[in-house]
Design an enzyme around this catalytic site. Structure first.
Site, mmCIF file in Angstrom:
data_model
loop_
_atom_site.group_PDB
_atom_site.id
_atom_site.type_symbol
_atom_site.label_atom_id
_atom_site.label_comp_id
_atom_site.label_asym_id
_atom_site.label_seq_id
_atom_site.Cartn_x
_atom_site.Cartn_y
_atom_site.Cartn_z
ATOM 1 N N GLY A 1 0.848 -1.207 0.000
ATOM 2 C CA GLY A 1 0.000 0.000 0.000
ATOM 3 C C GLY A 1 0.865 1.231 0.000
ATOM 4 O O GLY A 1 2.049 1.182 -0.336
ATOM 5 N N ASN A 2 0.283 2.367 0.350
ATOM 6 C CA ASN A 2 1.077 3.596 0.471
ATOM 7 C C ASN A 2 0.446 4.500 1.525
ATOM 8 O O ASN A 2 -0.543 4.129 2.151
ATOM 9 C CB ASN A 2 1.212 4.294 -0.883
ATOM 10 C CG ASN A 2 -0.142 4.660 -1.456
ATOM 11 O OD1 ASN A 2 -0.863 5.482 -0.904
ATOM 12 N ND2 ASN A 2 -0.520 4.010 -2.570
ATOM 13 N N TYR A 3 1.014 5.678 1.726
ATOM 14 C CA TYR A 3 0.636 6.522 2.863
ATOM 15 C C TYR A 3 -0.596 7.399 2.615
ATOM 16 O O TYR A 3 -0.947 8.203 3.459
ATOM 17 C CB TYR A 3 1.802 7.437 3.231
ATOM 18 C CG TYR A 3 3.027 6.695 3.705
ATOM 19 C CD1 TYR A 3 3.005 5.969 4.883
ATOM 20 C CD2 TYR A 3 4.208 6.733 2.961
ATOM 21 C CE1 TYR A 3 4.139 5.299 5.324
ATOM 22 C CE2 TYR A 3 5.343 6.066 3.403
ATOM 23 C CZ TYR A 3 5.296 5.343 4.577
ATOM 24 O OH TYR A 3 6.411 4.680 5.010
ATOM 25 N N ALA B 1 -3.628 7.580 -4.940
ATOM 26 C CA ALA B 1 -2.253 7.083 -5.074
ATOM 27 C C ALA B 1 -2.375 5.600 -5.401
ATOM 28 O O ALA B 1 -2.532 4.760 -4.511
ATOM 29 C CB ALA B 1 -1.494 7.309 -3.775
#
Ligand code: PMT
Length: 399
Positions: free
Chosen positions: A208-210, A276
């Protein structure tokens, strides 16, 4: 212009509260529905009986009804309203609104309200001029509230100066003028992607990402404030929306986001791709939890995800607009221009992780807008609501 409009009238503790009676009468005469929400201090200046008689509705003041214990839902009220008007707005209420101090029904209603908010201050001249009051008023303005400046004249203290609440007929005119202006995105249908995507490795792990979704959700709210209908495709985020004009579709992976976005896009006037999205996903997610004991080293094979922006760019028809984001760490302008072109976008919003306060998770962002014609506009650091406003204003001009 006010016929059929639902208006919350917030009344606070000020001698000008008597003018609220004239306000209600004028608004009702114009065909508006008026729901009064009064602070405890407001009731010292004008009786709920007068207000409920004029507005033809029970006045709300407490979180719970004293009679039968039912809850007065500030959330429902906030959704019901086409506008909220706080008149008179005392210095204390202005301070609470500016700082989110939700200790009475009026403030919780204000914080839940999705509709435009109008504030008509009323106070003594020195209180009005005090830097604390002026800063709070500026803060309210920055949140997008409309301040109806007080007039100059004789005040309750018998001093003469600026602080008199504007006359009811002028306030009614401000509301009428507001509703007579066509909203820039009225009836426009806008698709927005927001948040991260999760790409499964096994049932308990993902790539995943932030991204928190804050930027995308702020865009959705900003679009509805300008009259648009929004379809918000959200990755896994801990954010909520309540506006009736935002239809939310939750997804988890890039593939799911791609499916929903490509299905929805043909009916849209514009799409803003703020998510994102993971560019790669594990080629073969395991059906069972991968055990550490099974291997000393773990190699993950990744395959590319669909590029949603580029796919919508290829699907785009004349009259449709596509806005993308570029999240960069180096060669910002060059990379953003490249994405604008490759993905067939009309506008790209560049944010760089090299800028303090920009990008993931925080409440602020610092953006540069680049359009197809090559125009570059850099904005200072702002909160994400204001940033969303800047993006939407540009989109409105392009639409
Ligand atoms: O959610 P927050 O915590 O508030 O953070 C906001 C944000 C930093 C996520 C946001 O401002 C932002 O920059 N979003 C885009 C992040 C990104 O993926 O940028 P990119 O440069 O890798 O992608 C370029 C564009 O292509 C983006 O519009 C992206 O949505 C889109 N894309 C990328 C990959 C992919 N497979 N499909 C896409 O549609």
């Amino acid at each position: 212009m006010l016929k059929g409009k639902n208006i919350i009238l917030g009344i606070t503790g000020s001698i000008a509260a008597y003018k609220a009676a004239y306000l209600i009468r004028a608004l009702v005469k114009k065909g508006a529905e008026v729901q009064v929400v009064i602070t405890p201090a407001g009731k010292e200046f004008i009786t709920p009986l007068t207000l409920s008689t004029l507005s033809r509705k029970p006045v709300i003041s407490e979180f719970f009804s004293n009679r039968d214990g039912t809850w007065n839902s500030h959330v429902d009220l906030g959704l019901w309203a086409d506008a909220m008007l706080v008149a008179p707005a005392s210095v204390s209420t202005i301070g609470k609104m500016a700082n989110g101090i939700a200790d009475n029904m009026l403030i919780t209603t204000y914080l839940s309200c999705k509709a435009p908010v109008f504030v008509a201050p009323a106070m003594d001249l020195d209180m009005f001029a005090h830097p604390a009051t002026q800063q709070n008023i500026e803060r309210l303005r920055a949140f997008g509230n409309h301040i109806i400046e007080p007039g100059v004249g004789e005040l309750a203290s018998e001093l003469i100066g600026k602080g008199r609440m504007e006359e009811p007929e002028v306030i009614v005119k401000v509301l009428e003028d507001f509703f007579s202006v066509k909203q820039p995105l009225e009836k426009k249908r806008i698709l927005i992607t927001a948040g991260p995507t999760y790409e499964k490795i096994d049932p308990v792990r993902f790539i995943g990402n932030y991204s928190s979704g804050k930027m995308g959700f702020a865009l959705a709210e900003a679009c509805t404030r300008q009259g648009a209908e929004v379809t918000l495709v959200a990755g896994p985020v801990a954010m909520s929306v309540t506006h009736p004009f935002i239809r939310r579709i939750d997804v988890e992976s890039a593939e799911e986001m791609f499916q929903v976005a490509t299905r929805q896009f043909p009916g849209m006037d514009a799409a803003i791709l703020c998510a994102a999205v993971a560019d790669y996903r594990p080629s073969q997610p395991s059906g069972e939890k991968i055990k550490r004991e099974q291997q000393e080293e773990m190699l993950l094979k990744l395959v590319p995800n669909p590029d949603i922006a580029a796919s919508l760019g290829a699907l785009k028809q004349p009259g449709q607009l596509l806005v993308g984001f570029a999240l960069e760490t180096n060669n910002e302008l060059e990379n953003a221009r490249g994405k604008l072109q490759r993905k067939n976008l009309d506008l790209i919003v560049l944010n760089s992780l090299r800028e303090e306060g920009a990008g993931f998770q925080g409440d602020t962002n610092k953006i540069t807008l680049i359009d197809k014609e090559g125009n570059v506009t850099a904005f200072p650091l702002k909160n994400k609501q204001e940033v969303a406003g800047d993006i939407i204003n540009k989109l409105a001009t392009l639409l």
